[in-house]
Design a protein around this motif. Structure first.
Motif, PDB file in Angstrom:
ATOM      1  N   ALA A   1      50.365  12.987  -3.469  1.00 12.87           N
ATOM      2  CA  ALA A   1      50.875  12.502  -4.754  1.00 12.87           C
ATOM      3  C   ALA A   1      50.451  11.056  -5.036  1.00 12.87           C
ATOM      4  CB  ALA A   1      52.392  12.645  -4.799  1.00 12.87           C
ATOM      5  N   GLY A   2      49.187  10.755  -4.764  1.00 18.15           N
ATOM      6  CA  GLY A   2      48.624   9.447  -5.122  1.00 18.15           C
ATOM      7  C   GLY A   2      48.827   8.359  -4.091  1.00 18.15           C
ATOM      8  N   MET A   3      49.510   8.663  -2.974  1.00 18.49           N
ATOM      9  CA  MET A   3      49.744   7.605  -1.970  1.00 18.49           C
ATOM     10  C   MET A   3      49.251   8.055  -0.591  1.00 18.49           C
ATOM     11  SD  MET A   3      53.456   6.060  -2.891  1.00 18.49           S
ATOM     12  CE  MET A   3      53.107   4.340  -2.710  1.00 18.49           C
TER      13      MET A   3
ATOM     14  N   HIS B   1      56.010  11.397 -13.714  1.00 12.14           N
ATOM     15  CA  HIS B   1      57.280  10.822 -13.249  1.00 12.14           C
ATOM     16  C   HIS B   1      57.391  11.114 -11.759  1.00 12.14           C
ATOM     17  CE1 HIS B   1      58.363  10.136 -17.383  1.00 12.14           C
ATOM     18  NE2 HIS B   1      58.100  11.388 -17.657  1.00 12.14           N
ATOM     19  N   PRO B   2      56.640  10.383 -10.931  1.00 15.49           N
ATOM     20  CA  PRO B   2      56.700  10.692  -9.487  1.00 15.49           C
ATOM     21  C   PRO B   2      58.102  10.426  -8.945  1.00 15.49           C
ATOM     22  CG  PRO B   2      55.397   8.702  -9.906  1.00 15.49           C
ATOM     23  CD  PRO B   2      55.749   9.257 -11.235  1.00 15.49           C
ATOM     24  N   PRO B   3      58.494  11.151  -7.889  1.00 14.71           N
ATOM     25  CA  PRO B   3      59.837  10.957  -7.345  1.00 14.71           C
ATOM     26  C   PRO B   3      60.040   9.511  -6.885  1.00 14.71           C
ATOM     27  CG  PRO B   3      58.678  12.765  -6.260  1.00 14.71           C
ATOM     28  CD  PRO B   3      57.687  12.097  -7.136  1.00 14.71           C
ATOM     29  N   ALA B   4      61.260   9.009  -7.045  1.00 11.28           N
ATOM     30  CA  ALA B   4      61.575   7.670  -6.531  1.00 11.28           C
ATOM     31  C   ALA B   4      61.564   7.746  -5.012  1.00 11.28           C
ATOM     32  CB  ALA B   4      62.948   7.247  -7.031  1.00 11.28           C
ATOM     33  N   GLY B   5      61.371   6.608  -4.364  1.00 10.55           N
ATOM     34  CA  GLY B   5      61.374   6.577  -2.901  1.00 10.55           C
ATOM     35  C   GLY B   5      60.136   7.261  -2.349  1.00 10.55           C
TER      36      GLY B   5
ATOM     37  N   ALA C   1      64.298  15.007   5.025  1.00 10.29           N
ATOM     38  CA  ALA C   1      64.671  13.910   4.107  1.00 10.29           C
ATOM     39  C   ALA C   1      66.099  13.424   4.372  1.00 10.29           C
ATOM     40  CB  ALA C   1      64.531  14.389   2.666  1.00 10.29           C
ATOM     41  N   MET C   2      66.255  12.090   4.319  1.00 12.44           N
ATOM     42  CA  MET C   2      67.570  11.460   4.502  1.00 12.44           C
ATOM     43  C   MET C   2      67.906  10.733   3.197  1.00 12.44           C
ATOM     44  SD  MET C   2      66.479   9.741   8.091  1.00 12.44           S
ATOM     45  CE  MET C   2      64.886   9.238   7.476  1.00 12.44           C
ATOM     46  N   ALA C   3      69.115  10.197   3.132  1.00 13.66           N
ATOM     47  CA  ALA C   3      69.556   9.547   1.881  1.00 13.66           C
ATOM     48  C   ALA C   3      68.599   8.429   1.471  1.00 13.66           C
ATOM     49  CB  ALA C   3      70.965   9.004   2.062  1.00 13.66           C
ATOM     50  N   GLU C   4      68.180   7.606   2.453  1.00 14.89           N
ATOM     51  CA  GLU C   4      67.337   6.450   2.091  1.00 14.89           C
ATOM     52  C   GLU C   4      65.946   6.864   1.572  1.00 14.89           C
ATOM     53  OE1 GLU C   4      67.110   5.879   6.713  1.00 14.89           O
ATOM     54  OE2 GLU C   4      66.123   4.184   5.723  1.00 14.89           O
ATOM     55  N   CYS C   5      65.527   8.085   1.909  1.00 18.35           N
ATOM     56  CA  CYS C   5      64.172   8.514   1.526  1.00 18.35           C
ATOM     57  C   CYS C   5      63.991   8.571   0.007  1.00 18.35           C
ATOM     58  CB  CYS C   5      63.863   9.888   2.119  1.00 18.35           C
ATOM     59  SG  CYS C   5      63.910   9.920   3.899  1.00 18.35           S
ATOM     60  N   SER C   6      65.073   8.803  -0.737  1.00 18.73           N
ATOM     61  CA  SER C   6      64.923   8.911  -2.193  1.00 18.73           C
ATOM     62  C   SER C   6      65.172   7.580  -2.892  1.00 18.73           C
ATOM     63  CB  SER C   6      65.883   9.967  -2.742  1.00 18.73           C
ATOM     64  OG  SER C   6      67.192   9.643  -2.352  1.00 18.73           O
ATOM     65  N   ARG C   7      65.446   6.521  -2.110  1.00 16.57           N
ATOM     66  CA  ARG C   7      65.735   5.225  -2.746  1.00 16.57           C
ATOM     67  C   ARG C   7      64.524   4.307  -2.790  1.00 16.57           C
ATOM     68  NH1 ARG C   7      71.080   5.598  -0.331  1.00 16.57           N
ATOM     69  NH2 ARG C   7      70.434   4.325   1.431  1.00 16.57           N
TER      70      ARG C   7
END
Ligand code: SF4
Length: 344
Positions: free
Chosen positions: A255-257, A306-310, A320-326
């Motif tokens: 996804a571009g990274m 609109h790529p996913p945050a985090g 995935a953990m909570a911090e992964c989406s931040r």
């Protein structure tokens, strides 16, 4: 991520530092929105190194090769090419280049396109197609006793065709691209690329449209050229096994990274990033079919508008953990030359 390069090679020829490429969407309803084709991409290519760029469709690998080839301008970051005249040994090629500078750049950096059918002009003969680089870059070599430029050029074309296994060469010069098979056309493409002796070759999935039976011979031919001429290769593929066969190091994009960088053995045998593990487990082994221990993920590659945050992989990641989406995880070195972008 700081503008750092990621490499263990002593001598580098090309550096990408925090390069992003966003394509504006040309639609009135979506005015101001962009496609995040590449974000914060940093790596370097060593002299005479083969570096593979691996990922699914939409991962940004072809865009990466295209911005290096100067087919599009970048949105931000730096692309730098080795230059002994420059104070620190590198000069920026990120901005718009003059016509003369672009011609000089193309002499050093050439691209092999994925589509052997679309990348040769169907209205020109193979002789015309292969002569152009010699004429444009003034590479026709005269030898003592030879009077006519045409004779000298033809001799160079014969040698070139022989070097890519198209023999006898005189049989091919008068043909048009549609008279050749897919494999023969890709050989002509490769011959055209190497005719001006570039220092860097960007090979964008050069075998993906060919029959399986001839892929290997084309890959071996590219490796032989790379070794003889000590060319640096950026080899783009979605096939991890092919990347390992061709390259000394692998860069995995999603996804571009960049998600993981390391030596080919490290990335394939001791993959750390969950996305690399997914790529590895998804490859079928002929003797066992689809692997039973396949990594189970959900969802598809995300929207690049609109790529996913985090972490961009978090909607699909089984760990995935909570911090992964931040927050976007930084690229971290897990051991010498092996980098991953993951909180695990
Ligand atoms: Fe999975 Fe989190 Fe690592 Fe991303 S950062 S790959 S979501 S564990």
């Amino acid at each position: 991520m700081p503008l750092a390069t990621v490499n263990t090679m002593a001598e580098e020829i090309l550096r990408l530092q925090g390069v992003s490429k966003h394509f504006p969407i040309r639609s009135f309803r979506r005015f101001g929105e962009v496609v995040h084709a590449m974000d914060d991409v940093s790596f370097s290519l060593g002299k005479a190194e083969v570096l593979a760029l691996v990922g699914e469709s939409g991962s940004g690998k072809t865009t990466t090769a295209s911005v290096i080839a100067q087919l599009y301008p970048i949105t931000s970051g730096l692309i730098r090419l080795a230059d002994p005249q420059a104070p620190d040994g590198f000069r920026s090629v990120s901005g718009k280049l003059s016509r003369k500078a672009l011609l000089g750049y193309r002499k050093r950096v050439q691209m092999i396109f994925q589509d052997p059918f679309g990348s040769l002009n169907p209205t020109h003969t193979i002789e015309h197609i292969l002569s152009r680089p010699y004429v444009i870059h003034d590479k026709v070599v005269y030898r003592r006793g030879e009077e006519r430029r045409k004779t000298a050029l033809k001799e160079q074309l014969h040698q070139l065709l022989r070097s890519v296994g198209l023999e006898p060469p005189q049989q091919y010069l008068d043909k048009f691209p549609h008279e050749l098979s897919g494999g023969q056309r890709q050989r002509v493409n490769i011959a055209r690329t190497f005719s001006i002796e570039p220092e860097i070759v960007l090979a964008d999935e050069p075998t993906s449209m060919l029959d399986v039976s001839i892929r290997m011979s084309i890959m071996n031919m590219m490796l032989a050229f790379q070794e003889q001429k000590q060319v640096s290769f950026l080899y783009i593929t979605h096939d991890l096994a092919g990347a390992r066969y061709m390259a000394q190091r692998i860069v995995v994009m999603y996804a571009g990274m960049i998600m993981e960088i390391g030596t080919s053995d490290e990335v394939v045998q001791r993959a750390v990033h969950p996305y690399t593990k997914l790529l590895r487990s998804a490859a079928p082994a002929p003797e066992e079919g689809l692997k039973r221990n396949r990594l189970i993920t959900q969802g598809d590659i995300p929207s690049l508008i609109h790529p996913p945050a985090g972490c961009r992989f978090h909607p699909r990641c089984p760990y995935a953990m909570a911090e992964c989406s931040r927050l976007i995880p930084p690229l971290k070195e897990v051991e010498g030359g092996h980098w991953i972008r993951c909180y695990l």
